[in-house]
Write a protein that holds these residues in place. Structure first.
Motif, PDB file in Angstrom:
ATOM      1  N   GLU A   1       4.700  17.490   3.507  1.00  0.00           N
ATOM      2  CA  GLU A   1       4.842  18.934   3.312  1.00  0.00           C
ATOM      3  C   GLU A   1       6.247  19.273   2.813  1.00  0.00           C
ATOM      4  O   GLU A   1       6.430  20.124   1.944  1.00  0.00           O
ATOM      5  N   ILE A   2       7.229  18.575   3.373  1.00  0.00           N
ATOM      6  CA  ILE A   2       8.621  18.823   2.986  1.00  0.00           C
ATOM      7  C   ILE A   2       8.945  18.165   1.649  1.00  0.00           C
ATOM      8  O   ILE A   2       9.671  18.743   0.823  1.00  0.00           O
ATOM      9  N   THR A   3       8.395  16.969   1.413  1.00  0.00           N
ATOM     10  CA  THR A   3       8.679  16.244   0.148  1.00  0.00           C
ATOM     11  C   THR A   3       7.367  15.833  -0.518  1.00  0.00           C
ATOM     12  O   THR A   3       6.994  14.658  -0.531  1.00  0.00           O
ATOM     13  N   PRO A   4       6.653  16.801  -1.114  1.00  0.00           N
ATOM     14  CA  PRO A   4       5.354  16.486  -1.724  1.00  0.00           C
ATOM     15  C   PRO A   4       5.449  15.526  -2.908  1.00  0.00           C
ATOM     16  O   PRO A   4       4.474  14.841  -3.230  1.00  0.00           O
ATOM     17  N   ASN A   5       6.608  15.491  -3.542  1.00  0.00           N
ATOM     18  CA  ASN A   5       6.778  14.618  -4.710  1.00  0.00           C
ATOM     19  C   ASN A   5       7.585  13.367  -4.392  1.00  0.00           C
ATOM     20  O   ASN A   5       8.192  12.758  -5.277  1.00  0.00           O
ATOM     21  N   ALA A   6       7.590  12.987  -3.128  1.00  0.00           N
ATOM     22  CA  ALA A   6       8.339  11.796  -2.730  1.00  0.00           C
ATOM     23  C   ALA A   6       7.791  10.555  -3.444  1.00  0.00           C
ATOM     24  O   ALA A   6       6.596  10.466  -3.741  1.00  0.00           O
ATOM     25  N   LYS A   7       8.670   9.598  -3.723  1.00  0.00           N
ATOM     26  CA  LYS A   7       8.271   8.375  -4.425  1.00  0.00           C
ATOM     27  C   LYS A   7       7.219   7.591  -3.646  1.00  0.00           C
ATOM     28  O   LYS A   7       6.380   6.900  -4.228  1.00  0.00           O
ATOM     29  N   ASP A   8       7.307   7.712  -2.315  1.00  0.00           N
ATOM     30  CA  ASP A   8       6.349   6.962  -1.495  1.00  0.00           C
ATOM     31  C   ASP A   8       5.199   7.843  -1.010  1.00  0.00           C
ATOM     32  O   ASP A   8       4.530   7.505  -0.025  1.00  0.00           O
TER      33      ASP A   8
ATOM     34  N   ALA B   1       2.224   8.357  -2.169  1.00  0.00           N
ATOM     35  CA  ALA B   1       0.938   7.647  -2.158  1.00  0.00           C
ATOM     36  C   ALA B   1       0.869   6.674  -0.986  1.00  0.00           C
ATOM     37  O   ALA B   1      -0.181   6.542  -0.332  1.00  0.00           O
ATOM     38  N   ASP B   2       1.985   6.021  -0.696  1.00  0.00           N
ATOM     39  CA  ASP B   2       2.022   5.094   0.443  1.00  0.00           C
ATOM     40  C   ASP B   2       1.726   5.834   1.740  1.00  0.00           C
ATOM     41  O   ASP B   2       0.966   5.351   2.586  1.00  0.00           O
ATOM     42  N   ILE B   3       2.344   7.002   1.882  1.00  0.00           N
ATOM     43  CA  ILE B   3       2.158   7.785   3.107  1.00  0.00           C
ATOM     44  C   ILE B   3       0.722   8.308   3.202  1.00  0.00           C
ATOM     45  O   ILE B   3       0.114   8.286   4.275  1.00  0.00           O
ATOM     46  N   GLN B   4       0.174   8.766   2.075  1.00  0.00           N
ATOM     47  CA  GLN B   4      -1.212   9.255   2.076  1.00  0.00           C
ATOM     48  C   GLN B   4      -2.187   8.144   2.477  1.00  0.00           C
ATOM     49  O   GLN B   4      -3.123   8.376   3.255  1.00  0.00           O
ATOM     50  N   PHE B   5      -1.963   6.940   1.954  1.00  0.00           N
ATOM     51  CA  PHE B   5      -2.827   5.815   2.298  1.00  0.00           C
ATOM     52  C   PHE B   5      -2.680   5.466   3.786  1.00  0.00           C
ATOM     53  O   PHE B   5      -3.672   5.177   4.467  1.00  0.00           O
ATOM     54  N   THR B   6      -1.422   5.545   4.294  1.00  0.00           N
ATOM     55  CA  THR B   6      -1.177   5.255   5.710  1.00  0.00           C
ATOM     56  C   THR B   6      -1.907   6.267   6.599  1.00  0.00           C
ATOM     57  O   THR B   6      -2.517   5.900   7.608  1.00  0.00           O
ATOM     58  N   ILE B   7      -1.853   7.550   6.192  1.00  0.00           N
ATOM     59  CA  ILE B   7      -2.542   8.587   6.962  1.00  0.00           C
ATOM     60  C   ILE B   7      -4.047   8.306   6.978  1.00  0.00           C
ATOM     61  O   ILE B   7      -4.700   8.361   8.033  1.00  0.00           O
ATOM     62  N   ALA B   8      -4.593   8.025   5.813  1.00  0.00           N
ATOM     63  CA  ALA B   8      -6.038   7.781   5.697  1.00  0.00           C
ATOM     64  C   ALA B   8      -6.455   6.582   6.543  1.00  0.00           C
ATOM     65  O   ALA B   8      -7.438   6.638   7.296  1.00  0.00           O
TER      66      ALA B   8
ATOM     67  N   ALA C   1      -6.886   9.308  -5.658  1.00  0.00           N
ATOM     68  CA  ALA C   1      -7.503   9.065  -6.978  1.00  0.00           C
ATOM     69  C   ALA C   1      -6.421   9.065  -8.046  1.00  0.00           C
ATOM     70  O   ALA C   1      -5.590   9.968  -8.107  1.00  0.00           O
ATOM     71  N   GLY C   2      -6.411   8.045  -8.878  1.00  0.00           N
ATOM     72  CA  GLY C   2      -5.413   7.957  -9.935  1.00  0.00           C
ATOM     73  C   GLY C   2      -4.122   7.286  -9.500  1.00  0.00           C
ATOM     74  O   GLY C   2      -3.210   7.103 -10.303  1.00  0.00           O
ATOM     75  N   SER C   3      -4.026   6.906  -8.214  1.00  0.00           N
ATOM     76  CA  SER C   3      -2.813   6.238  -7.724  1.00  0.00           C
ATOM     77  C   SER C   3      -3.028   4.732  -7.688  1.00  0.00           C
ATOM     78  O   SER C   3      -4.107   4.225  -8.002  1.00  0.00           O
ATOM     79  N   LYS C   4      -2.015   4.007  -7.280  1.00  0.00           N
ATOM     80  CA  LYS C   4      -2.129   2.542  -7.193  1.00  0.00           C
ATOM     81  C   LYS C   4      -3.111   2.119  -6.095  1.00  0.00           C
ATOM     82  O   LYS C   4      -3.528   0.959  -6.044  1.00  0.00           O
TER      83      LYS C   4
END
Length: 317
Positions: free
Chosen positions: A266-273, A275-282, A302-305
């Motif tokens: 929420e604070i850093t939506p464009n953070a470099k990681d 996608a990593d965090i989203q995958f970790t949450i999932a 979708a569209g990420s690594k």
């Protein structure tokens, strides 16, 4: 008759001798007073060029005048007692400007002692004001020189004298942080923040963040979370939330870890990681049986690594 004449002559000599002694005492007193006046005038002239010499002259004038009698001598004594502590204050100010702070502090102590003895209240008050200011200037100089321990000692003395001075507490906290004394720094910075120093809150946030980071590395997860939440109570930080999530994960508290990761994004939506965090949450949600959250965050990939892995997990779900 003869004996009486001798006695009269003897008495006359005694009276003459007594009169002579009285005259001598009067002359001596006048000479002492003149010497006192000369010393006082010499001190007044020396004030512009050599305050140390002026001080010596005023002290001589005080000694000489104190030995004399009369209203003029009493007035001169009073003038000397007023000017001596003020001259000491003037010398101390020069020493402060020359950055000879220890000498200045010694002179200020002497000025206060003398002013107290002579009953010069204004000089006492000024000395009491200058002492913490001198410690502040000494601390600031040492801080610039990266002598953090010395700076902390100086600022600490200022805080003892003026505990409600927010700036003194703030600078003490800064010196302690730089010197690696985290807990002491937090105490000083907390006080500074309570006294309205805005910068103290920012420093507290950073200090608690560093403390939390060290505690996470040490495996002290509960303590780490407490420190990191303190950090966020002053200034919210994406890094703090990321570390909180890591500590909760290690503690087996998946739901709280997910909430912390969400705050990070929420604070850093464009953070470099991101996608990593989203995958970790999932993945964490899927493991905890929270299919709704797992699906939501796999879809975001979708569209990420992680797209292929996410798609496969969505089919499973």
């Amino acid at each position: 008759m003869y004996n009486l004449t001798i006695k009269e002559k003897t008495m006359k000599r005694i009276f003459v001798a007594i009169a002579a002694l009285g005259l001598a005492a009067t002359v001596a007193t006048a000479q002492d007073f003149n010497a006192a006046v000369d010393a006082f005038n010499a001190g007044a002239q020396a004030l512009e060029t050599n305050k140390t010499e002026a001080l010596a002259q005023f002290r001589t004038a005080l000694t000489e005048a104190s030995a004399c009698e009369g209203e003029e001598a009493t007035d001169l004594v009073a003038k000397c007692k007023e000017i001596i502590p003020n001259t000491l204050l003037s010398i101390a100010k020069e020493q402060i400007n020359e950055a000879t702070y220890d000498e200045a502090l010694a002179t200020l102590a002497e000025a206060k002692t003398v002013a107290t003895e002579y009953g010069v209240s204004a000089a006492i008050e000024e000395a009491e004001t200058l002492v913490p200011n001198t410690y502040m200037r000494k601390g600031s100089t040492l801080l610039k020189e990266k002598n953090f321990d010395g700076a902390a000692l100086a600022f600490g003395e200022a805080v003892k004298l003026t505990p409600e001075d927010g700036q003194a507490n703030l600078l003490l906290g800064q010196a302690l942080v730089q010197g690696g004394k985290t807990d002491d720094a937090i105490t000083a910075l907390t006080k500074a923040s309570e006294l309205g120093e805005e910068q103290a809150g920012k420093l507290l946030s950073t200090t608690y963040l560093k403390k939390g980071m060290a505690l996470v590395k040490a495996g002290k997860n509960a303590e780490a979370i407490e420190a990191l939440e303190k950090s966020n109570s002053y200034v919210e930080s994406a890094n703090a939330y990321k570390l909180i999530a890591s500590a909760y994960t290690k503690s087996g508290k998946s739901a709280k870890a997910i909430e912390a990761y969400k705050k990070y994004l929420e604070i850093t939506p464009n953070a470099k990681d991101a996608a990593d965090i989203q995958f970790t949450i999932a993945a964490t949600a899927q493991k905890a049986g929270d299919k709704t959250t797992a699906k939501e965050y796999y879809k975001k990939l979708a569209g990420s690594k992680y797209a292929a892995q996410a798609e496969a997990q969505l089919k499973t779900l």
